[in-house]
Design an enzyme around this catalytic site. Structure first.
Site, PDB file in Angstrom:
ATOM      1  N   ALA A  65      63.072  47.498  53.046  1.00 25.92           N
ATOM      2  CA  ALA A  65      64.106  46.768  51.977  1.00 25.92           C
ATOM      3  C   ALA A  65      64.357  45.365  52.644  1.00 25.92           C
ATOM      4  O   ALA A  65      64.204  45.210  53.619  1.00 25.92           O
ATOM      5  CB  ALA A  65      65.205  47.519  51.821  1.00 25.92           C
ATOM      6  N   ASP A  66      64.895  44.419  51.532  1.00 27.47           N
ATOM      7  CA  ASP A  66      65.221  43.124  51.906  1.00 27.47           C
ATOM      8  C   ASP A  66      66.289  42.726  50.928  1.00 27.47           C
ATOM      9  O   ASP A  66      66.500  43.254  49.577  1.00 27.47           O
ATOM     10  CB  ASP A  66      64.334  42.159  51.865  1.00 27.47           C
ATOM     11  CG  ASP A  66      64.607  41.036  52.555  1.00 27.47           C
ATOM     12  OD1 ASP A  66      64.670  41.096  53.794  1.00 27.47           O
ATOM     13  OD2 ASP A  66      64.692  40.037  52.125  1.00 27.47           O
TER      14      ASP A  66
END
Length: 198
Positions: free
Chosen positions: A74-75
């Site tokens: 995730a970012d």
């Protein structure tokens, strides 16, 4: 409390304790591995594209040492008036960011990627959120920074902690996206991979 067993090893590709804490809510076994990638945006890259690229890159980096695993990456990228607000890294930059966005609306793009390294398949999703920040005084900003020190959070906004006090209102499909791991989308992805959550 019974923990769900899953066929493939599940790995969270993140060094964030907040993402780890969120994933623990699902009560499934998982390991954590730090992907250690360069998170610099590419020239001309849009913020949402940056978030998606980095989420996928994190899964691929972890897959190199965990073949056959299901890997979560995730970012998050924050954007204000077309300007990408990264991690401030220090007090001065955090002060400037919060002074810039006080009383204003900021878009957060949280990208989620689930890479099945056994099948070399990827599921990805971008979860946007919009946050209106309160009109904070310089004293309130300083108090917040002294207490929270959010120097490794996009837009200096540690929303899983005291940063929630900075918000006037928010819009989005998943409140956990603002903390960095959209659990609603993740449950859907894991279910499609045969992982039963409930």
């Amino acid at each position: 409390m019974k923990t769900q067993q899953i066929a493939q090893q599940l790995i969270l590709g993140s060094s964030s304790i907040y993402r780890r804490d969120l994933l623990q809510r699902l009560q499934i076994p998982f390991d954590v591995s730090n992907p250690d990638i360069d998170e610099t945006p590419l020239p001309g890259e849009t913020p949402d594209a940056t978030a998606v690229r980095l989420a996928a890159a994190k899964t691929r980096a972890v897959a190199a040492t965990h073949p056959g695993a299901l890997i979560i990456g995730a970012d998050q990228v924050a954007v204000f008036e077309g300007i990408q607000l990264g991690k401030p890294l220090n007090h001065l930059n955090a002060t400037r960011q919060l002074q810039l966005i006080r009383g204003k609306e900021v878009s957060f793009y949280t990208a989620l990627c689930l890479f099945n390294s056994a099948q070399d398949t990827t599921r990805a999703r971008l979860v946007p959120s919009r946050v209106k920040f309160r009109l904070l005084s310089d004293r309130q900003i300083e108090n917040y920074l002294d207490k929270e020190q959010p120097y490794h959070c996009a837009a200096s906004s540690k929303l899983e902690g005291l940063g929630i006090a900075l918000i006037e209102h928010m819009e989005g499909e998943d409140p956990t996206a603002l903390i960095g791991l959209p659990l609603i989308a993740l449950v859907e992805m894991l279910t499609l991979e045969g992982v039963e959550i409930v």
